[in-house]
Design a protein around this motif. Structure first.
Motif, mmCIF file in Angstrom:
data_model
loop_
_atom_site.group_PDB
_atom_site.id
_atom_site.type_symbol
_atom_site.label_atom_id
_atom_site.label_comp_id
_atom_site.label_asym_id
_atom_site.label_seq_id
_atom_site.Cartn_x
_atom_site.Cartn_y
_atom_site.Cartn_z
ATOM 1 N N ASN A 198 -129.670 38.079 92.417
ATOM 2 C CA ASN A 198 -129.974 39.514 92.395
ATOM 3 C C ASN A 198 -131.456 39.813 92.588
ATOM 4 O O ASN A 198 -131.855 40.981 92.587
ATOM 5 C CB ASN A 198 -129.507 40.116 91.068
ATOM 6 C CG ASN A 198 -128.004 40.005 90.882
ATOM 7 O OD1 ASN A 198 -127.246 40.173 91.826
ATOM 8 N ND2 ASN A 198 -127.561 39.722 89.653
ATOM 9 N N TRP A 199 -132.274 38.785 92.739
ATOM 10 C CA TRP A 199 -133.697 38.998 92.912
ATOM 11 C C TRP A 199 -134.032 39.356 94.353
ATOM 12 O O TRP A 199 -133.335 38.943 95.283
ATOM 13 C CB TRP A 199 -134.475 37.733 92.528
ATOM 14 C CG TRP A 199 -134.516 37.459 91.065
ATOM 15 C CD1 TRP A 199 -134.007 38.226 90.063
ATOM 16 C CD2 TRP A 199 -135.086 36.305 90.435
ATOM 17 N NE1 TRP A 199 -134.231 37.644 88.843
ATOM 18 C CE2 TRP A 199 -134.889 36.456 89.039
ATOM 19 C CE3 TRP A 199 -135.743 35.176 90.905
ATOM 20 C CZ2 TRP A 199 -135.335 35.524 88.116
ATOM 21 C CZ3 TRP A 199 -136.185 34.239 89.991
ATOM 22 C CH2 TRP A 199 -135.981 34.405 88.610
ATOM 23 N N SER A 200 -135.125 40.072 94.500
ATOM 24 C CA SER A 200 -135.634 40.357 95.835
ATOM 25 C C SER A 200 -136.297 39.108 96.404
ATOM 26 O O SER A 200 -136.594 38.153 95.678
ATOM 27 C CB SER A 200 -136.654 41.498 95.774
ATOM 28 O OG SER A 200 -137.776 41.125 94.978
ATOM 29 N N GLY A 201 -136.535 39.110 97.703
ATOM 30 C CA GLY A 201 -137.137 37.950 98.349
ATOM 31 C C GLY A 201 -138.510 37.612 97.804
ATOM 32 O O GLY A 201 -138.833 36.435 97.591
ATOM 33 N N TRP A 202 -139.327 38.645 97.511
ATOM 34 C CA TRP A 202 -140.691 38.375 97.035
ATOM 35 C C TRP A 202 -140.668 37.781 95.630
ATOM 36 O O TRP A 202 -141.488 36.910 95.305
ATOM 37 C CB TRP A 202 -141.542 39.645 97.061
ATOM 38 C CG TRP A 202 -141.214 40.645 95.986
ATOM 39 C CD1 TRP A 202 -140.370 41.704 96.068
ATOM 40 C CD2 TRP A 202 -141.723 40.650 94.642
ATOM 41 N NE1 TRP A 202 -140.304 42.380 94.881
ATOM 42 C CE2 TRP A 202 -141.129 41.761 93.982
ATOM 43 C CE3 TRP A 202 -142.614 39.848 93.936
ATOM 44 C CZ2 TRP A 202 -141.403 42.075 92.657
ATOM 45 C CZ3 TRP A 202 -142.884 40.158 92.603
ATOM 46 C CH2 TRP A 202 -142.284 41.265 91.989
ATOM 47 N N LYS A 208 -140.811 30.609 92.724
ATOM 48 C CA LYS A 208 -140.853 29.278 93.315
ATOM 49 C C LYS A 208 -142.296 28.803 93.461
ATOM 50 O O LYS A 208 -142.607 27.643 93.208
ATOM 51 C CB LYS A 208 -140.173 29.295 94.683
ATOM 52 C CG LYS A 208 -140.088 27.922 95.348
ATOM 53 C CD LYS A 208 -139.318 27.996 96.655
ATOM 54 C CE LYS A 208 -139.226 26.619 97.315
ATOM 55 N NZ LYS A 208 -138.469 26.682 98.598
ATOM 56 N N PHE A 209 -143.192 29.710 93.836
ATOM 57 C CA PHE A 209 -144.596 29.350 94.026
ATOM 58 C C PHE A 209 -145.257 28.983 92.700
ATOM 59 O O PHE A 209 -145.938 27.957 92.585
ATOM 60 C CB PHE A 209 -145.344 30.512 94.682
ATOM 61 C CG PHE A 209 -146.821 30.287 94.805
ATOM 62 C CD1 PHE A 209 -147.332 29.313 95.649
ATOM 63 C CD2 PHE A 209 -147.710 31.060 94.057
ATOM 64 C CE1 PHE A 209 -148.703 29.100 95.747
ATOM 65 C CE2 PHE A 209 -149.076 30.853 94.148
ATOM 66 C CZ PHE A 209 -149.568 29.870 95.007
ATOM 67 N N VAL A 210 -145.015 29.798 91.654
ATOM 68 C CA VAL A 210 -145.672 29.572 90.363
ATOM 69 C C VAL A 210 -145.077 28.360 89.654
ATOM 70 O O VAL A 210 -145.795 27.454 89.224
ATOM 71 C CB VAL A 210 -145.575 30.819 89.473
ATOM 72 C CG1 VAL A 210 -146.100 30.517 88.072
ATOM 73 C CG2 VAL A 210 -146.363 31.967 90.082
ATOM 74 N N LEU A 211 -143.742 28.328 89.533
ATOM 75 C CA LEU A 211 -143.104 27.270 88.753
ATOM 76 C C LEU A 211 -142.997 25.956 89.514
ATOM 77 O O LEU A 211 -142.715 24.918 88.920
ATOM 78 C CB LEU A 211 -141.714 27.723 88.293
ATOM 79 C CG LEU A 211 -141.709 28.955 87.386
ATOM 80 C CD1 LEU A 211 -140.293 29.284 86.951
ATOM 81 C CD2 LEU A 211 -142.595 28.741 86.170
ATOM 82 N N GLY A 212 -143.231 25.987 90.814
ATOM 83 C CA GLY A 212 -143.182 24.757 91.595
ATOM 84 C C GLY A 212 -144.542 24.229 91.974
ATOM 85 O O GLY A 212 -144.682 23.388 92.861
ATOM 86 N N SER A 213 -145.575 24.713 91.293
ATOM 87 C CA SER A 213 -146.951 24.315 91.600
ATOM 88 C C SER A 213 -147.706 24.104 90.290
ATOM 89 O O SER A 213 -147.189 24.384 89.209
ATOM 90 C CB SER A 213 -147.632 25.396 92.437
ATOM 91 O OG SER A 213 -147.928 26.537 91.629
#
Length: 361
Positions: A198-202, A208-213
């Motif tokens: 249900n999340w938007s693309g951004w 993904k950017f924050v938790l995967g870095s």
């Protein structure tokens, strides 16, 4: 008694190793965490040893037996409330903070990152038995016999971190009451696929950017902002005390920040407060994710959740360098803190040894 899965020995040599370990642990899927983890009662010692090696741990114990209650485990722990040790923790933290700020003032630019990291670690000591051994213990009513003293000490010790004490106390105690329970736990809750759909693309890209870095090591800043300043997250009965805590934090900002900027400029504000504050959040993020997320530790739905297994089997013990443990008041000895949050910081090592003696390693 059988050794619980919580008493895992994780040796972290430095911050980079901790970050690398968390990256490796993301290999566990959400479904594994939700469906019960990957450690089962019928696994052999060798299988658990192999799994621990694969995941980067020194040891993974057997799951806690179904017939063990949390009250049984708590009853085996040492009980002590020593006001002298408690106030010594305050003195030790304040001296460490003052020493680190002095170090920042005399360090050449190329040594400032080290000084900021050291100061951030000392600031973490300010919010612990798990940041002021002191503010944290006060929030758990493990600092003093007088609750008013605990509220005053907690409010004062949290203020330089811009952490409102009462909102933190309420939400943190909720985390302790519902550790690794889906929906209820407020610390590093797994992101559910149904929510992501249900999340938007951004928003998907941002997570993904924050938790995967490496930014994941500063994610507690988001938790701090989301959970502690919104009055709508608190009941009408809680709101008056929450407002007092917010007033204390904003009062500190209104006095300390202008004074610091007046005497040292914006650069001085960043040098003496902002960078140590960011260092503090590095430790808070790292401690929390290391203690409460692991591929073999499940999050359970309410109907399947068991208090003893969650508190004893849902928390990781981690060995940090001695100077980190000293400045942060042994918060890395975290398992007994979840078994009974009223254990003060100066008893965490003895309580850990008691768990090992009575409930295995």
């Amino acid at each position: 008694p059988l050794p619980p899965a919580a008493l895992v020995l994780l040796h972290v040599q430095d911050a980079r190793q901790a970050s690398s370990l968390r990256a490796n642990q993301t290999k566990a899927t959400v479904s594994e965490l939700v469906q019960g983890g990957i450690v089962t009662a019928d696994m052999t010692d060798q299988e658990r040893s192999d799994l621990a090696k694969e995941l980067g741990y020194e040891k993974i114990g057997k799951p806690l037996p179904d017939d063990v209650t949390l009250a049984q485990v708590i009853g085996s722990l040492p009980k002590e409330l020593n006001h002298t040790k408690a106030w010594w923790g305050v003195v030790r933290t304040l001296v460490a903070m003052a020493g680190c700020l002095y170090l920042i003032s005399v360090s050449p630019w190329y040594l400032l990152p080290f000084a900021w990291l050291l100061a951030g670690t000392a600031f973490t000591g300010v919010r612990e038995s798990y940041a002021c051994a002191i503010g944290h213990d006060a929030g758990h009513r493990a600092f003093h016999k007088n609750n008013l003293v605990e509220d005053i000490v907690g409010t004062i010790m949290f203020a330089p971190l811009i952490y409102p004490f009462e909102p933190w106390r309420i939400k943190h105690n909720h985390h302790h009451a519902h550790t690794n329970k889906l929906v209820e736990d407020t610390a590093w809750h797994p992101v559910m696929p149904s929510d992501v759909e249900n999340w938007s693309g951004w928003k998907k890209s941002m997570y993904k950017f924050v938790l995967g870095s490496p930014l994941k090591c500063f994610a507690s800043i988001g938790h701090w902002a989301i959970w502690h300043f919104d009055l709508n997250k608190y009941s009408e009965k809680q709101k008056p005390r929450v407002v007092v805590s917010l007033a204390a934090v904003f009062g500190f900002m209104a006095i300390a920040f202008p004074a610091l900027i007046y005497y040292t400029g914006i650069a001085g504000w960043a040098k003496y407060w902002l960078m140590p504050w960011i260092g503090y959040h590095f430790w808070m993020s790292t401690f929390t994710v290391v203690h409460h997320t692991a591929p073999h530790i499940p999050f359970k739905e309410a109907g399947e959740w068991d208090a003893a297994k969650a508190q004893l089997g849902g928390t990781v013990h981690c060995n940090y360098p001695g100077w980190v443990e000293w400045l942060c008041h042994d918060i890395s000895w975290h398992v007994p803190h979840h078994v009974n949050s009223k254990i003060p910081w100066y008893n965490l090592r003895a309580a850990t040894n008691s768990l090992r003696e009575n409930w295995g390693e």
